[in-house]
Design a protein around this motif. Structure first.
Motif, short mmCIF file in Angstrom:
data_model
loop_
_atom_site.label_atom_id
_atom_site.label_comp_id
_atom_site.label_asym_id
_atom_site.label_seq_id
_atom_site.Cartn_x
_atom_site.Cartn_y
_atom_site.Cartn_z
N UNK A 60 0.77 -1.16 0.12
CA UNK A 60 -0.22 0.03 -0.26
C UNK A 60 0.89 1.45 -0.09
N UNK A 61 2.14 1.27 0.76
CA UNK A 61 2.85 2.39 0.61
C UNK A 61 3.69 2.32 -0.76
N UNK A 289 -0.66 9.99 9.02
CA UNK A 289 -0.61 10.46 7.48
C UNK A 289 -1.51 9.16 6.66
N UNK A 290 -1.94 9.57 5.62
CA UNK A 290 -2.54 8.43 4.62
C UNK A 290 -1.34 7.61 3.80
N UNK A 291 -1.04 6.43 4.05
CA UNK A 291 -0.19 5.77 3.07
C UNK A 291 -0.34 6.25 1.45
N UNK A 307 12.79 -9.20 4.64
CA UNK A 307 12.73 -9.07 6.30
C UNK A 307 11.39 -9.13 6.51
N UNK A 308 11.09 -9.76 8.04
CA UNK A 308 9.85 -9.77 8.54
C UNK A 308 8.99 -8.64 8.72
N UNK A 309 9.74 -7.34 9.00
CA UNK A 309 9.20 -6.10 8.93
C UNK A 309 8.73 -5.33 7.72
N UNK A 310 8.96 -6.16 6.79
CA UNK A 310 8.44 -5.43 5.33
C UNK A 310 7.04 -5.30 5.20
N UNK A 311 6.73 -3.85 4.93
CA UNK A 311 5.26 -3.43 4.60
C UNK A 311 4.64 -3.13 5.98
N UNK A 312 3.45 -2.54 5.59
CA UNK A 312 2.83 -1.92 6.70
C UNK A 312 1.80 -2.92 7.28
N UNK A 313 1.55 -4.05 6.47
CA UNK A 313 0.75 -5.07 7.19
C UNK A 313 1.50 -6.20 7.81
N UNK A 314 2.77 -6.19 8.17
CA UNK A 314 3.47 -7.19 8.62
C UNK A 314 3.10 -7.32 10.10
#
Length: 967
Positions: A60-61, A289-291, A307-314
């Protein structure tokens, strides 16, 4: 070295049988099975690359992958910014560098953002100083994003990469805390960037050597920059937004999956990605802020992160960010250049200049208005900077379509040959070559044109690139390499843009740099120019320029050699020139001047701090402290600082356990004592230094004489200090018996040290000159000692430092050796003698030369009659030929009568000769003090008749007779 596929704990990829890239994934898997016989390894890698692209573009980002200093990335960034108009830009750059970015509007690119630390707290002391730089050029996507964010109202720029403190926190410390090598991001030895660690956005280069070699071989290119320009840069210049993103992520994923198994490098890369995604989440949570209105600009290598932290939905927890150390970091902008960037990041020479030329041509030909920071207006220039565009690129939220399949399958679009551009290059390169001494002509321009087209065809290119043109120019023009000329390849770089050097504006300089320019303003020079300028200072006619002179001498001490170079004039202890001439190149050394501003507010403060650090350093010695004292006297004139540094010199001298520093200590303390004796009373620290040095060297002398590691030069310097400072030391309360005891306890074995100790005993009155001469005669008479005799001579030469009165004896000794030794013995040790004198007594040889000039005649006729003063026909006490035991030499009667009439001088001379008890002449009886001269005096006059004859002739009023032949 082996390539290792990346493993990850991330969630499973999106469905492999559906999605926009399902067809491409299946096609690559089938191809792997066909060519490799199995789809397990190769098919997994190829399918994983497609999965990485699908995952990055489905975030999304919006992730915008870039390559460092890539015109294609910069053009794609400009187009995307005009369409999307994001409200928040997350940029892969050290987060603590953000306050500096506003100063870019006061600079001329390229420049580098720098973090600098000289006093470390939490890092090994061997690492100091620490420096991190991030170079920025106009043809880079990061600059376009920065210019857009800083010049557009309502746009927030957030730097999300690890801080400069964490850059060094993550450095491995397994090599004994050795200095960091800059391996995370690249290091350089270039003059503009120094040894700083470089931070860049978009490090896109194969980290698997075999892969890079394979690409270069089949691409028919010589280096990576040329491959990138041909196969990625040029095809993506006109690509749409989706195609650009997918291709860049594809390349980043390929290089990420095919890389050597370097655990340290892999951990640092993944920790950076965890750090950046953690910072992005934290900012989104706090700002709301809106992504959809945000843009994440990072290197294509990190866009394909697993990596496991990748993305806003992780679902993974945020990365634990450690606290920064207590190291105090200073920030600023320093000038950069194309060559500095190339050296720092391992790019081919001229590649950044080619990129800049490509950027200029693309902007002009495609009617793209880039973003620029205008220092006067304070905002980004460019049409449409404040409104949304309506062309180029998909609207936000549009469904991603597969553009990779068509891009990979379609052949490169044939580009038409731009004959006008190539013809202009050929004409200009011939003109430049003629200016630089090459015999180039119009025929060479034609040859370069045709060869460029030929090379492009051989390499499978539709049109010649700048690299083809450079190769053709070298082939056709550089027929012979002449030392001192610029080579033709360098001329091609100049033609295509040259090594452009940036400049930091006055308003963006630190306070110290601005203060320097303000204080040197009376010189009437534009010191911000990069040219060398001549400054003439007549301090007698223009006394108001004296502060400028003081500042220039301090800058001479602090900056590199040619930043402020004196042509005429000097600044010594107690001496200031009335007229001075300087060559100034402060604009060329702007980086060094800026880094001075990181250390203090004024030049005086920085100089004082450096002198204090020098004397407090772990490797500081007494000579270093004395040099600091001398610099403080010459440049600052601060009695308080001089006393502090002098007291430290006393501490360092008493703490030394060897005599290695003795020659330098002796040279400097002599100069300082001479200065203080002429300017006023002796400072307390000088008296303490002499007392401490006298006691210290007396204690150290026996050990140093016996130590094989201590050279004769060091022992000579110790004795020079003891004998040269003896009068002052005794007046300050030192005991001379301490020196006598030290000499008595010294038992050297080396021939040079033996000779040096003999000279010391002679100076103390323990070894008469006659006995010393006998020792040397015995050495020359011993065939076993003759080969080592040059070492003895070297020791006597070193003895001239503590006992300069031995110069006549050393000349006598050397002359005697040359006169007595036969050629079979003399010639073999003559080279040893020359080598010993050059190594141990080069500065003392002129003293011997002057003494020899006073001893030997200056003309050939006089040389025939010359008799050395140390030779005589008979020793005192031995009658000369023709002289009777009871009488004097002929014509010496009046002189004898004169001596009898004045017996007191005769008594004194007889006492010195050791025969004061015999006063009556033979045949005269015991006549007492009124008798004739003693037998010893008569014998002395008989041995040296010429003075007696001359004196008698003068007393009688007759001319002195001519000397006898042979004397």
């Amino acid at each position: 070295m082996t390539a290792t596929p990346v493993t990850s704990t991330a969630p499973a990829d999106p469905g492999t049988s559906s999605g926009p890239f399902a067809a491409l994934r299946q096609q690559l898997t089938d191809a792997a099975a066909t060519f490799a016989g199995s789809a397990d390894a190769l098919g997994g890698i190829l399918a994983g690359i497609v999965d990485d692209v699908d995952r990055a573009l489905g975030e999304p980002l919006e992730i915008f992958p870039v390559c460092h200093h890539s015109p294609a990335s910069a053009l794609a960034m400009v187009r995307r910014l005009r369409v999307k108009q994001p409200r928040v830009i997350y940029l892969e750059l050290c987060e603590d560098l953000q306050p500096l970015l506003t100063e870019l509007r006061n600079c001329r690119l390229p420049v580098a953002v720098q973090a600098f630390a000289s006093e470390l707290d939490g890092f090994p002391a061997q690492w100091a100083p620490l420096s991190v730089v991030a170079p920025i050029t106009e043809a880079s996507a990061e600059y376009q994003a920065i210019a857009y964010a800083l010049g557009t109202l309502g746009v927030e720029l957030v730097l999300v990469d690890r801080s400069t403190d964490h850059v060094f926190q993550w450095q491995p410390r397994d090599d004994g805390d050795a200095a960091p090598d800059g391996t995370p991001d690249g290091a350089t030895d270039d003059a503009l960037h120094g040894d700083a660690v470089g931070v860049e956005i978009g490090d896109l280069r194969p980290r698997f050597a075999e892969l890079e070699a394979y690409l270069l071989h089949h691409g028919k290119v010589r280096h990576w920059s040329e491959w990138w320009d041909q196969y990625v840069e040029q095809p993506l210049v006109d690509a749409d937004h989706d195609t650009y993103r997918q291709v860049m992520v594809l390349i980043g994923s390929l290089f990420r999956r095919l890389r050597p198994a370097d655990a340290n490098r892999l951990d640092r890369d993944e920790d950076r990605e965890r750090y950046m995604w953690t910072r992005i989440r934290q900012h989104l949570a706090t700002s709301g802020a809106d992504p959809a209105d945000c843009l994440y600009v990072c290197g294509a290598f990190h866009a394909a992160s697993r990596v496991e932290q990748f993305g806003l939905a992780a679902d993974a927890p945020d990365f634990e960010i450690t606290a920064r150390t207590a190291t105090r970091w200073r920030y600023g902008l320093i000038p950069s250049s194309h060559s500095a960037i190339e050296a720092q990041f391992g790019l081919a020479p001229g590649s950044v200049s080619v990129a800049a030329a490509t950027w200029t041509k693309a902007v002009a030909g495609r009617r793209v208005t880039p973003y620029r920071l205008d220092g006067r207006a304070g905002k980004a220039s460019g049409r449409g900077a404040g409104r949304r565009g309506a062309t180029a690129g998909p609207a936000p939220g549009e469904v991603v379509t597969d553009r990779l399949s068509g891009f990979l399958a379609a052949p490169p679009a044939p580009g038409a040959l731009d004959e006008a551009e190539l013809r202009g290059w050929c004409v200009d390169i011939v003109r430049l070559a003629r200016r630089n001494g090459y015999l180039a002509s119009t025929a060479d321009a034609i040859a370069v044109f045709e060869t460029s087209v030929l090379l492009a065809g051989l390499r499978g290119r539709a049109r010649p690139t700048p690299y083809d043109f450079a190769d053709a120019a070298v082939t056709c023009i550089e027929k012979d390499v002449v030392p001192g000329r610029r080579d033709v390849r360098r001329l091609c770089e100049i033609l295509l843009g040259g090594d452009r050097v940036g400049q930091v504006g006055y308003d963006a300089l630190p306070p110290l740099a601005r203060d320097v320019l303000d204080r040197l303003a009376p010189l009437g020079l534009d010191l911000e120019k990069r040219t060398v300028q001549r400054a003439l200072l007549d301090l007698h006619a223009q006394p108001h320029l004296a502060p400028c002179s003081d500042l220039l001498w301090m800058l001479r001490h602090l900056l590199p050699g040619d930043a402020a170079r004196p042509i005429m004039g000097e600044r010594g202890l107690g001496h200031r020139s009335v007229q001075e001439s300087w060559d100034l190149a402060l604009g060329r050394h702007q980086r060094a001047l800026i880094e001075l501003g990181y250390e203090g507010v004024t030049v005086e403060q920085v100089l004082e701090q450096r002198l204090r650090r020098a004397v407090r350093a772990p490797d500081a010695t007494a000579s270093v402290a004395l040099a600091a004292v001398e610099d403080a006297l010459r440049l600052l004139g601060s009695p308080r600082l001089v006393d502090e540094l002098g007291a430290r010199a006393v501490e360092l001298l008493t703490a030394e356990r060897t005599a290695d520093d003795a020659p330098e200590v002796l040279r400097r303390i002599r100069r300082l004592l001479a200065h203080h004796r002429t300017t006023g009373p002796l400072p307390h620290w000088c008296a303490a230094f002499v007392r401490a040095g006298y006691a210290h060297y007396c204690t150290l002398l026996p050990t140093a004489v016996a130590d094989e590691q201590t050279g004769v030069r060091q022992v000579g310097a110790m004795l020079g200090f003891l004998f040269g400072m003896e009068g002052l030391a005794l007046s300050l309360g030192c005991d001379r018996s301490q020196l006598e005891l030290a000499v008595a306890q010294a038992h050297p074995e080396a021939p040079a040290k033996v000779a040096l100790l003999w000279a010391a005993r002679h100076q103390l009155g323990l070894l008469p000159l006659a006995r010393l001469r006998e020792h040397c005669v015995e050495l020359l008479a011993n065939p076993l000692v003759v080969p080592a005799f040059p070492q003895y001579l070297s020791g006597f030469v070193q003895a001239l430092e503590p006992v300069p009165g031995l110069a006549p004896f050393v000349v006598e000794l050397m002359s005697t050796a040359f006169a007595r030794l036969p050629d079979p013995l003399l010639l073999p040790w003559l080279p040893t003698l020359i080598t010993a004198l050059r190594e141990h007594g080069s500065e003392l040889v002129p003293l011997l030369v002057r003494e020899a000039g006073r001893t030997f005649p200056g003309s050939l006729p006089a040389l025939d009659r010359f008799v050395p003063p140390w030779q005589s026909p008979a020793r005192p006490g031995t009658p000369a030929p023709g002289a009777t035991p009871g009488g004097a030499a002929p014509a010496a009667g009046p002189l004898v009568a004169l001596l009898a009439a004045h017996p007191d001088p005769v008594d004194a001379v007889a006492t010195l000769l050791g025969c004061a008890d015999a006063w009556a002449a033979p045949g005269q009886g015991e006549a007492g003090r009124g008798g004739e001269a003693s037998a010893a005096l008569v014998a002395l006059l008989a041995a040296y008749p010429e003075p007696a004859v001359a004196t008698a002739a003068l007393l009688e009023g007759a001319p002195a007779p001519a000397p006898r032949p042979g004397r």
